[in-house]
Design a protein around this motif. Structure first.
Motif, PDB file in Angstrom:
ATOM      1  N   MET A   1       0.843  -1.170   0.000  1.00 22.24           N
ATOM      2  CA  MET A   1       0.000   0.000   0.000  1.00 22.24           C
ATOM      3  C   MET A   1       0.889   1.234   0.000  1.00 22.24           C
ATOM      4  O   MET A   1       1.881   1.295   0.723  1.00 22.24           O
ATOM      5  N   ALA A   2       0.532   2.197  -0.823  1.00 17.90           N
ATOM      6  CA  ALA A   2       1.223   3.488  -0.847  1.00 17.90           C
ATOM      7  C   ALA A   2       0.169   4.585  -0.750  1.00 17.90           C
ATOM      8  O   ALA A   2      -0.840   4.552  -1.459  1.00 17.90           O
ATOM      9  N   ILE A   3       0.416   5.531   0.137  1.00 15.42           N
ATOM     10  CA  ILE A   3      -0.454   6.693   0.301  1.00 15.42           C
ATOM     11  C   ILE A   3       0.365   7.898  -0.151  1.00 15.42           C
ATOM     12  O   ILE A   3       1.437   8.155   0.400  1.00 15.42           O
ATOM     13  N   ALA A   4      -0.127   8.618  -1.152  1.00 11.97           N
ATOM     14  CA  ALA A   4       0.698   9.676  -1.745  1.00 11.97           C
ATOM     15  C   ALA A   4      -0.112  10.923  -2.063  1.00 11.97           C
ATOM     16  O   ALA A   4      -1.315  10.857  -2.297  1.00 11.97           O
ATOM     17  N   ASN A   5       0.583  12.064  -2.067  1.00 12.26           N
ATOM     18  CA  ASN A   5      -0.040  13.277  -2.586  1.00 12.26           C
ATOM     19  C   ASN A   5       0.789  13.875  -3.724  1.00 12.26           C
ATOM     20  O   ASN A   5       0.541  14.976  -4.174  1.00 12.26           O
ATOM     21  N   ILE A   6       1.783  13.117  -4.181  1.00  9.42           N
ATOM     22  CA  ILE A   6       2.511  13.407  -5.414  1.00  9.42           C
ATOM     23  C   ILE A   6       2.645  12.087  -6.183  1.00  9.42           C
ATOM     24  O   ILE A   6       2.577  11.024  -5.580  1.00  9.42           O
ATOM     25  N   PRO A   7       2.818  12.127  -7.491  1.00 12.47           N
ATOM     26  CA  PRO A   7       2.810  10.896  -8.282  1.00 12.47           C
ATOM     27  C   PRO A   7       4.000   9.969  -8.074  1.00 12.47           C
ATOM     28  O   PRO A   7       3.853   8.760  -8.111  1.00 12.47           O
ATOM     29  N   ASN A   8       5.196  10.540  -7.869  1.00  9.80           N
ATOM     30  CA  ASN A   8       6.426   9.748  -7.943  1.00  9.80           C
ATOM     31  C   ASN A   8       7.090   9.536  -6.596  1.00  9.80           C
ATOM     32  O   ASN A   8       6.975  10.363  -5.703  1.00  9.80           O
ATOM     33  N   TYR A   9       7.845   8.431  -6.522  1.00 12.43           N
ATOM     34  CA  TYR A   9       8.839   8.241  -5.467  1.00 12.43           C
ATOM     35  C   TYR A   9       9.866   7.232  -5.914  1.00 12.43           C
ATOM     36  O   TYR A   9       9.674   6.567  -6.928  1.00 12.43           O
ATOM     37  N   GLY A  10      10.953   7.166  -5.172  1.00 17.37           N
ATOM     38  CA  GLY A  10      11.968   6.133  -5.411  1.00 17.37           C
ATOM     39  C   GLY A  10      12.521   6.086  -6.814  1.00 17.37           C
ATOM     40  O   GLY A  10      12.390   5.071  -7.475  1.00 17.37           O
ATOM     41  N   GLY A  11      13.137   7.154  -7.278  1.00 17.57           N
ATOM     42  CA  GLY A  11      13.764   7.117  -8.593  1.00 17.57           C
ATOM     43  C   GLY A  11      12.792   7.216  -9.752  1.00 17.57           C
ATOM     44  O   GLY A  11      13.056   6.692 -10.823  1.00 17.57           O
ATOM     45  N   GLY A  12      11.663   7.848  -9.538  1.00 26.42           N
ATOM     46  CA  GLY A  12      10.723   8.085 -10.626  1.00 26.42           C
ATOM     47  C   GLY A  12       9.619   7.069 -10.773  1.00 26.42           C
ATOM     48  O   GLY A  12       8.941   7.043 -11.788  1.00 26.42           O
ATOM     49  N   ILE A  13       9.408   6.218  -9.778  1.00 28.44           N
ATOM     50  CA  ILE A  13       8.314   5.255  -9.838  1.00 28.44           C
ATOM     51  C   ILE A  13       7.001   6.018  -9.695  1.00 28.44           C
ATOM     52  O   ILE A  13       6.779   6.706  -8.705  1.00 28.44           O
ATOM     53  N   LYS A  14       6.133   5.913 -10.671  1.00 28.98           N
ATOM     54  CA  LYS A  14       4.844   6.617 -10.647  1.00 28.98           C
ATOM     55  C   LYS A  14       3.811   5.749  -9.933  1.00 28.98           C
ATOM     56  O   LYS A  14       2.885   5.224 -10.546  1.00 28.98           O
ATOM     57  N   ILE A  15       3.988   5.627  -8.628  1.00 26.33           N
ATOM     58  CA  ILE A  15       3.150   4.729  -7.836  1.00 26.33           C
ATOM     59  C   ILE A  15       1.692   5.192  -7.812  1.00 26.33           C
ATOM     60  O   ILE A  15       0.779   4.384  -7.820  1.00 26.33           O
ATOM     61  N   CYS A  16       1.476   6.495  -7.780  1.00 25.51           N
ATOM     62  CA  CYS A  16       0.123   7.070  -7.816  1.00 25.51           C
ATOM     63  C   CYS A  16       0.109   8.136  -8.905  1.00 25.51           C
ATOM     64  O   CYS A  16       0.190   9.339  -8.640  1.00 25.51           O
ATOM     65  N   PRO A  17       0.036   7.717 -10.173  1.00 24.35           N
ATOM     66  CA  PRO A  17       0.254   8.635 -11.291  1.00 24.35           C
ATOM     67  C   PRO A  17      -0.708   9.807 -11.378  1.00 24.35           C
ATOM     68  O   PRO A  17      -0.383  10.818 -11.981  1.00 24.35           O
ATOM     69  N   GLU A  18      -1.875   9.719 -10.771  1.00 20.18           N
ATOM     70  CA  GLU A  18      -2.842  10.816 -10.826  1.00 20.18           C
ATOM     71  C   GLU A  18      -2.778  11.732  -9.607  1.00 20.18           C
ATOM     72  O   GLU A  18      -3.546  12.689  -9.509  1.00 20.18           O
ATOM     73  N   ALA A  19      -1.873  11.464  -8.678  1.00 18.36           N
ATOM     74  CA  ALA A  19      -1.785  12.259  -7.448  1.00 18.36           C
ATOM     75  C   ALA A  19      -1.407  13.700  -7.755  1.00 18.36           C
ATOM     76  O   ALA A  19      -0.613  13.979  -8.654  1.00 18.36           O
ATOM     77  N   CYS A  20      -1.983  14.612  -6.976  1.00 17.75           N
ATOM     78  CA  CYS A  20      -1.739  16.043  -7.141  1.00 17.75           C
ATOM     79  C   CYS A  20      -1.579  16.661  -5.755  1.00 17.75           C
ATOM     80  O   CYS A  20      -2.447  16.492  -4.896  1.00 17.75           O
ATOM     81  N   TYR A  21      -0.493  17.371  -5.535  1.00 14.29           N
ATOM     82  CA  TYR A  21      -0.180  17.882  -4.204  1.00 14.29           C
ATOM     83  C   TYR A  21      -1.177  18.908  -3.678  1.00 14.29           C
ATOM     84  O   TYR A  21      -1.270  19.129  -2.476  1.00 14.29           O
ATOM     85  N   ASN A  22      -1.959  19.522  -4.542  1.00 12.14           N
ATOM     86  CA  ASN A  22      -2.850  20.590  -4.070  1.00 12.14           C
ATOM     87  C   ASN A  22      -4.337  20.283  -4.252  1.00 12.14           C
ATOM     88  O   ASN A  22      -5.161  21.193  -4.198  1.00 12.14           O
ATOM     89  N   ASP A  23      -4.707  19.031  -4.442  1.00 17.32           N
ATOM     90  CA  ASP A  23      -6.128  18.703  -4.595  1.00 17.32           C
ATOM     91  C   ASP A  23      -6.790  18.294  -3.279  1.00 17.32           C
ATOM     92  O   ASP A  23      -7.962  17.938  -3.247  1.00 17.32           O
ATOM     93  N   GLU A  24      -6.016  18.353  -2.181  1.00 14.47           N
ATOM     94  CA  GLU A  24      -6.520  18.039  -0.841  1.00 14.47           C
ATOM     95  C   GLU A  24      -6.987  16.587  -0.695  1.00 14.47           C
ATOM     96  O   GLU A  24      -7.824  16.284   0.147  1.00 14.47           O
ATOM     97  N   LEU A  25      -6.431  15.695  -1.518  1.00 14.39           N
ATOM     98  CA  LEU A  25      -6.755  14.271  -1.435  1.00 14.39           C
ATOM     99  C   LEU A  25      -5.485  13.439  -1.501  1.00 14.39           C
ATOM    100  O   LEU A  25      -4.539  13.787  -2.207  1.00 14.39           O
TER     101      LEU A  25
END
Length: 99
Positions: free
Chosen positions: A1-25
């Motif tokens: 499970m990954a909980i994210a508010n940005i799309p990428n982590y760990g060297g560019g892995i797009k674990i949550c590709p639709e994540a947006c830091y300012n959508d409050e979700l």
């Protein structure tokens, strides 16, 4: 499970590709019922965000996430161990100033 508010982590892995830091979700990626072999075949797709189409990957969104497990599991934030489950994660508007 990954909980994210940005799309990428760990060297560019797009674990949550639709994540947006300012959508409050939070965008939440849950991988379930996947054999080790299938995980090895599916993982490379995460670099392009294509893993989300696999039937064993569930993507959901929310402002608050409660994670409980049968036994304690380590919880990491930005690669650092924070705690163990159970854990409650809540998004807060304007809680972090980034310059």
């Amino acid at each position: 499970m990954a909980i994210a508010n940005i799309p990428n982590y760990g060297g560019g892995i797009k674990i949550c590709p639709e994540a947006c830091y300012n959508d409050e979700l939070f965008d939440i990626c849950i991988v379930h019922d996947l054999t080790k072999w299938e995980l090895l075949r599916t993982f490379p797709k995460a670099y392009k965000g294509k893993h989300v189409h696999h039937p064993s990957v569930t993507m959901i969104r929310g402002r608050q996430v409660d994670v409980t497990t049968e036994w304690p599991v380590l919880v990491q934030g930005d690669g650092e161990i924070l705690t163990k489950t159970p854990v409650n994660v809540t998004i807060e508007k304007n809680a972090l100033l980034i310059i």
